[in-house]
Design an enzyme around this catalytic site. Structure first.
Site: not given
Ligand code: ATR
Length: 284
Positions: A69, A105
Protein backbone atom coordinates in the site's frame (compact mmCIF):
# COMPACT_ATOMS: atom_id res chain seq x y z
CA UNK A 1 -16.40 2.28 -17.46
CA UNK A 2 -18.91 -0.39 -18.39
CA UNK A 3 -17.05 -2.08 -21.26
CA UNK A 4 -17.38 -5.85 -21.61
CA UNK A 5 -14.87 -7.82 -19.54
CA UNK A 6 -12.96 -4.79 -18.28
CA UNK A 7 -9.85 -5.93 -16.46
CA UNK A 8 -9.31 -5.39 -12.73
CA UNK A 9 -7.07 -7.01 -10.12
CA UNK A 10 -5.87 -7.08 -6.57
CA UNK A 11 -2.13 -6.98 -5.89
CA UNK A 12 -0.51 -8.22 -2.70
CA UNK A 13 1.90 -10.72 -1.22
CA UNK A 14 0.69 -13.23 -0.26
CA UNK A 15 -2.53 -12.94 -2.24
CA UNK A 16 -4.05 -16.43 -2.37
CA UNK A 17 -6.21 -15.71 0.70
CA UNK A 18 -7.64 -12.50 -0.78
CA UNK A 19 -11.44 -12.19 -0.74
CA UNK A 20 -11.39 -9.29 -3.21
CA UNK A 21 -11.89 -11.34 -6.42
CA UNK A 22 -14.90 -13.05 -4.90
CA UNK A 23 -16.36 -9.82 -3.49
CA UNK A 24 -15.96 -7.91 -6.76
CA UNK A 25 -17.36 -10.89 -8.66
CA UNK A 26 -20.47 -10.86 -6.45
CA UNK A 27 -20.90 -7.11 -6.87
CA UNK A 28 -20.51 -7.44 -10.64
CA UNK A 29 -23.07 -10.24 -10.76
CA UNK A 30 -25.55 -8.12 -8.77
CA UNK A 31 -25.01 -5.15 -11.08
CA UNK A 32 -25.03 -7.03 -14.38
CA UNK A 33 -21.50 -5.91 -15.12
CA UNK A 34 -19.03 -8.17 -16.91
CA UNK A 35 -15.52 -7.93 -15.55
CA UNK A 36 -12.38 -9.92 -15.10
CA UNK A 37 -10.84 -9.57 -11.67
CA UNK A 38 -7.52 -11.28 -11.03
CA UNK A 39 -5.42 -11.85 -7.91
CA UNK A 40 -1.82 -10.97 -8.76
CA UNK A 41 0.97 -11.95 -6.42
CA UNK A 42 3.74 -9.35 -6.30
CA UNK A 43 6.50 -8.83 -3.78
CA UNK A 44 7.53 -5.21 -3.21
CA UNK A 45 10.45 -5.78 -5.60
CA UNK A 46 8.11 -7.11 -8.32
CA UNK A 47 5.24 -4.70 -7.87
CA UNK A 48 6.17 -1.87 -10.28
CA UNK A 49 6.91 -4.29 -13.11
CA UNK A 50 3.79 -6.40 -12.59
CA UNK A 51 1.59 -3.32 -12.34
CA UNK A 52 3.06 -2.00 -15.60
CA UNK A 53 2.41 -5.35 -17.27
CA UNK A 54 -1.17 -5.26 -15.98
CA UNK A 55 -1.64 -1.77 -17.43
CA UNK A 56 -0.20 -2.95 -20.75
CA UNK A 57 -2.83 -5.73 -20.85
CA UNK A 58 -5.55 -3.09 -20.44
CA UNK A 59 -5.92 -3.15 -16.64
CA UNK A 60 -8.39 -0.43 -15.64
CA UNK A 61 -8.15 -0.55 -11.88
CA UNK A 62 -6.62 -2.46 -9.01
CA UNK A 63 -6.93 -2.92 -5.31
CA UNK A 64 -3.70 -3.03 -3.36
CA UNK A 65 -3.16 -4.90 -0.12
CA UNK A 66 -0.29 -5.84 2.19
CA UNK A 67 2.59 -5.16 1.88
CA UNK A 68 2.23 -2.87 -1.14
CA UNK A 69 0.00 0.00 0.00
CA UNK A 70 2.80 2.47 0.75
CA UNK A 71 4.72 1.50 -2.38
CA UNK A 72 1.60 2.02 -4.50
CA UNK A 73 1.55 5.67 -3.49
CA UNK A 74 4.92 6.19 -5.16
CA UNK A 75 3.70 4.62 -8.41
CA UNK A 76 0.80 7.04 -8.81
CA UNK A 77 0.70 10.05 -11.11
CA UNK A 78 -1.88 11.60 -8.75
CA UNK A 79 -3.39 10.70 -5.36
CA UNK A 80 -6.45 11.70 -3.35
CA UNK A 81 -6.20 13.75 -0.16
CA UNK A 82 -7.08 10.66 1.95
CA UNK A 83 -4.29 8.67 0.31
CA UNK A 84 -1.82 11.48 0.79
CA UNK A 85 -2.56 11.80 4.51
CA UNK A 86 -2.59 8.03 4.93
CA UNK A 87 0.68 7.72 3.03
CA UNK A 88 -0.87 4.62 1.46
CA UNK A 89 -3.03 3.66 -1.51
CA UNK A 90 -5.45 0.72 -1.59
CA UNK A 91 -7.12 1.48 -4.89
CA UNK A 92 -5.64 2.41 -8.27
CA UNK A 93 -7.57 3.70 -11.27
CA UNK A 94 -6.07 4.11 -14.73
CA UNK A 95 -6.30 7.73 -15.91
CA UNK A 96 -4.52 9.46 -18.78
CA UNK A 97 -1.82 6.83 -19.05
CA UNK A 98 -1.00 6.86 -15.33
CA UNK A 99 -2.50 5.71 -12.03
CA UNK A 100 -4.78 7.69 -9.75
CA UNK A 101 -4.41 6.43 -6.18
CA UNK A 102 -7.02 6.53 -3.43
CA UNK A 103 -7.43 5.14 0.05
CA UNK A 104 -10.93 3.82 0.74
CA UNK A 105 -10.13 2.24 4.11
CA UNK A 106 -11.33 5.26 6.07
CA UNK A 107 -14.58 5.69 4.20
CA UNK A 108 -15.19 1.92 4.34
CA UNK A 109 -14.66 1.94 8.10
CA UNK A 110 -17.05 4.84 8.64
CA UNK A 111 -19.69 3.27 6.39
CA UNK A 112 -19.53 -0.01 8.28
CA UNK A 113 -20.00 1.83 11.56
CA UNK A 114 -22.77 4.14 10.37
CA UNK A 115 -24.71 2.01 7.86
CA UNK A 116 -24.28 -1.51 9.20
CA UNK A 117 -23.90 -0.97 12.94
CA UNK A 118 -25.87 2.30 13.16
CA UNK A 119 -23.15 3.88 15.27
CA UNK A 120 -22.08 7.49 14.92
CA UNK A 121 -18.78 8.59 16.34
CA UNK A 122 -19.33 12.35 16.52
CA UNK A 123 -18.54 13.60 20.02
CA UNK A 124 -17.03 10.31 21.15
CA UNK A 125 -13.66 10.15 22.87
CA UNK A 126 -11.62 7.82 20.68
CA UNK A 127 -8.47 5.76 21.14
CA UNK A 128 -6.62 4.45 18.10
CA UNK A 129 -4.20 1.61 18.84
CA UNK A 130 -1.39 1.35 16.29
CA UNK A 131 0.28 3.70 13.84
CA UNK A 132 1.07 1.48 10.85
CA UNK A 133 -0.62 1.32 7.46
CA UNK A 134 -4.05 0.36 8.77
CA UNK A 135 -4.05 3.13 11.37
CA UNK A 136 -2.99 5.67 8.74
CA UNK A 137 -5.95 4.61 6.61
CA UNK A 138 -8.62 5.21 9.25
CA UNK A 139 -7.20 8.01 11.45
CA UNK A 140 -8.06 10.89 9.10
CA UNK A 141 -11.62 9.58 8.66
CA UNK A 142 -12.10 9.23 12.43
CA UNK A 143 -10.85 12.74 12.92
CA UNK A 144 -13.03 14.10 10.13
CA UNK A 145 -16.08 12.34 11.62
CA UNK A 146 -15.90 14.68 14.59
CA UNK A 147 -14.69 12.61 17.53
CA UNK A 148 -14.31 14.88 20.57
CA UNK A 149 -10.71 13.80 21.03
CA UNK A 150 -8.52 11.32 19.16
CA UNK A 151 -5.71 9.72 21.10
CA UNK A 152 -3.22 7.64 19.13
CA UNK A 153 -1.01 5.16 20.93
CA UNK A 154 1.58 2.89 19.40
CA UNK A 155 4.18 0.51 20.78
CA UNK A 156 6.76 2.60 18.92
CA UNK A 157 5.86 6.12 20.06
CA UNK A 158 7.53 7.99 17.19
CA UNK A 159 5.19 6.45 14.64
CA UNK A 160 2.17 7.67 16.63
CA UNK A 161 3.69 11.16 16.69
CA UNK A 162 4.18 11.10 12.92
CA UNK A 163 0.58 10.01 12.33
CA UNK A 164 -0.76 12.74 14.64
CA UNK A 165 1.40 15.30 12.83
CA UNK A 166 0.06 14.12 9.46
CA UNK A 167 -3.51 14.82 10.61
CA UNK A 168 -2.42 18.26 11.70
CA UNK A 169 -4.86 19.16 14.50
CA UNK A 170 -2.77 19.49 17.67
CA UNK A 171 -5.82 20.57 19.68
CA UNK A 172 -7.91 17.52 18.80
CA UNK A 173 -5.35 14.75 18.25
CA UNK A 174 -2.95 13.61 20.97
CA UNK A 175 -0.58 10.72 21.48
CA UNK A 176 0.08 8.59 24.55
CA UNK A 177 2.86 6.17 25.39
CA UNK A 178 1.63 2.57 25.03
CA UNK A 179 2.84 1.59 28.50
CA UNK A 180 1.19 4.66 30.07
CA UNK A 181 -2.26 4.07 28.58
CA UNK A 182 -3.60 3.25 32.03
CA UNK A 183 -3.37 6.99 32.78
CA UNK A 184 -5.38 8.00 29.70
CA UNK A 185 -8.84 7.70 31.28
CA UNK A 186 -11.64 5.83 29.54
CA UNK A 187 -12.96 5.92 25.98
CA UNK A 188 -16.22 5.68 24.08
CA UNK A 189 -14.51 4.20 21.02
CA UNK A 190 -11.38 2.03 20.84
CA UNK A 191 -10.06 0.98 17.43
CA UNK A 192 -7.45 -1.73 17.15
CA UNK A 193 -5.27 -1.02 14.12
CA UNK A 194 -2.32 -3.09 15.29
CA UNK A 195 -1.28 -6.34 13.72
CA UNK A 196 -0.68 -7.88 17.16
CA UNK A 197 -2.92 -10.88 16.50
CA UNK A 198 -1.01 -11.81 13.35
CA UNK A 199 2.09 -12.96 15.18
CA UNK A 200 2.59 -15.29 18.07
CA UNK A 201 2.54 -12.62 20.76
CA UNK A 202 -0.04 -13.31 23.45
CA UNK A 203 -3.33 -11.34 23.37
CA UNK A 204 -3.99 -7.85 24.53
CA UNK A 205 -2.73 -6.89 27.96
CA UNK A 206 -4.07 -3.33 28.04
CA UNK A 207 -5.86 -2.03 31.15
CA UNK A 208 -9.60 -2.71 31.24
CA UNK A 209 -10.04 0.82 32.61
CA UNK A 210 -9.72 2.12 29.02
CA UNK A 211 -13.16 0.76 28.22
CA UNK A 212 -15.86 3.28 29.14
CA UNK A 213 -19.43 2.46 30.16
CA UNK A 214 -20.86 2.38 26.61
CA UNK A 215 -17.67 1.78 24.74
CA UNK A 216 -17.56 0.50 21.18
CA UNK A 217 -14.47 -1.58 20.41
CA UNK A 218 -13.60 -2.24 16.76
CA UNK A 219 -10.81 -4.37 15.36
CA UNK A 220 -9.82 -3.49 11.80
CA UNK A 221 -8.72 -7.12 11.44
CA UNK A 222 -11.15 -9.99 11.06
CA UNK A 223 -11.06 -13.73 11.47
CA UNK A 224 -8.79 -15.28 14.05
CA UNK A 225 -6.45 -12.29 14.04
CA UNK A 226 -9.16 -10.21 15.72
CA UNK A 227 -10.00 -12.72 18.44
CA UNK A 228 -7.47 -11.46 21.02
CA UNK A 229 -8.64 -7.84 20.94
CA UNK A 230 -12.33 -8.71 20.80
CA UNK A 231 -11.99 -11.10 23.75
CA UNK A 232 -10.17 -8.36 25.68
CA UNK A 233 -12.94 -5.86 24.82
CA UNK A 234 -15.71 -8.19 25.96
CA UNK A 235 -13.89 -9.03 29.19
CA UNK A 236 -13.51 -5.31 29.83
CA UNK A 237 -17.27 -4.81 29.47
CA UNK A 238 -17.45 -3.12 26.07
CA UNK A 239 -21.01 -2.50 24.89
CA UNK A 240 -20.07 -3.49 21.33
CA UNK A 241 -17.12 -5.47 19.96
CA UNK A 242 -16.95 -5.57 16.14
CA UNK A 243 -14.38 -6.98 13.76
CA UNK A 244 -13.35 -5.47 10.41
CA UNK A 245 -15.19 -7.81 8.06
CA UNK A 246 -17.79 -5.15 7.33
CA UNK A 247 -15.08 -2.62 6.60
CA UNK A 248 -13.51 -5.05 4.13
CA UNK A 249 -16.78 -5.26 2.20
CA UNK A 250 -17.47 -1.53 2.39
CA UNK A 251 -14.06 -0.46 1.13
CA UNK A 252 -14.51 -2.91 -1.76
CA UNK A 253 -17.95 -1.42 -2.46
CA UNK A 254 -16.43 2.03 -2.49
CA UNK A 255 -13.89 0.93 -5.10
CA UNK A 256 -16.59 -0.83 -7.13
CA UNK A 257 -18.78 2.27 -7.17
CA UNK A 258 -15.93 4.51 -8.25
CA UNK A 259 -14.94 2.16 -11.06
CA UNK A 260 -18.38 1.16 -12.31
CA UNK A 261 -20.68 3.96 -11.17
CA UNK A 262 -23.01 1.58 -9.32
CA UNK A 263 -23.35 1.18 -5.58
CA UNK A 264 -23.56 -2.54 -4.76
CA UNK A 265 -25.74 -4.03 -2.03
CA UNK A 266 -23.14 -5.04 0.53
CA UNK A 267 -25.33 -6.89 3.03
CA UNK A 268 -25.65 -10.18 1.17
CA UNK A 269 -21.93 -10.27 0.48
CA UNK A 270 -21.13 -9.40 4.09
CA UNK A 271 -23.47 -12.08 5.44
CA UNK A 272 -21.98 -14.72 3.19
CA UNK A 273 -18.46 -13.85 4.28
CA UNK A 274 -19.58 -13.73 7.89
CA UNK A 275 -20.83 -17.28 7.72
CA UNK A 276 -17.26 -18.42 7.05
CA UNK A 277 -15.43 -15.62 8.91
CA UNK A 278 -13.56 -17.81 11.41
CA UNK A 279 -11.76 -19.41 8.51
CA UNK A 280 -10.75 -16.11 6.91
CA UNK A 281 -7.32 -14.69 7.45
CA UNK A 282 -7.12 -10.91 7.60
CA UNK A 283 -6.25 -8.81 4.55
CA UNK A 284 -8.14 -7.47 1.53
P1 ATR B 1 -0.59 -2.67 8.89
O1 ATR B 1 -0.38 -2.25 7.47
O2 ATR B 1 -1.46 -3.87 9.04
O3 ATR B 1 -1.02 -1.55 9.76
P2 ATR B 1 2.07 -2.31 9.85
O4 ATR B 1 2.19 -1.06 9.05
O5 ATR B 1 3.23 -3.26 9.89
O6 ATR B 1 0.84 -3.19 9.40
O7 ATR B 1 1.71 -1.86 11.34
C1 ATR B 1 1.53 -2.79 12.36
C2 ATR B 1 1.08 -2.06 13.62
O8 ATR B 1 0.84 -3.00 14.65
C3 ATR B 1 2.13 -1.11 14.16
O9 ATR B 1 1.46 -0.04 14.79
C4 ATR B 1 2.84 -2.00 15.19
O10 ATR B 1 3.51 -1.30 16.21
P3 ATR B 1 5.04 -0.80 15.98
O11 ATR B 1 4.95 0.42 15.13
O12 ATR B 1 5.54 -0.55 17.33
O13 ATR B 1 5.75 -1.96 15.27
C5 ATR B 1 1.66 -2.72 15.77
N1 ATR B 1 1.99 -3.98 16.45
C6 ATR B 1 2.44 -5.12 15.87
N2 ATR B 1 2.58 -6.10 16.80
C7 ATR B 1 2.22 -5.56 17.98
C8 ATR B 1 2.13 -6.05 19.33
N3 ATR B 1 2.46 -7.32 19.61
N4 ATR B 1 1.70 -5.21 20.29
C9 ATR B 1 1.36 -3.94 19.99
N5 ATR B 1 1.41 -3.40 18.74
C10 ATR B 1 1.82 -4.19 17.75
Amino acid sequence: MNDAAALFAVFGHPIAHSQSPWIHGEFAHQSGIVLEYEAIDATPAQFAERLAAFAARGGRGANVTLPLKELALDLCAQVSEAARIAGAVNMLTRVDGGWHGENTDGVGFMRDLADRHRVHVRGRRALLLGAGGAAHGVAPALHAAGVSELIISNRTAERADRLADAIGDPAGVHTRYWDKLGEAGNFDLIVNATSAGRDETPGFALPYSLVGARCLCYDLNYGEVAHGFLAWARSAGAQHAFDGLGMLVEQAAEAFERWHGKRPDTDAVHDSLRSRAPALATGD
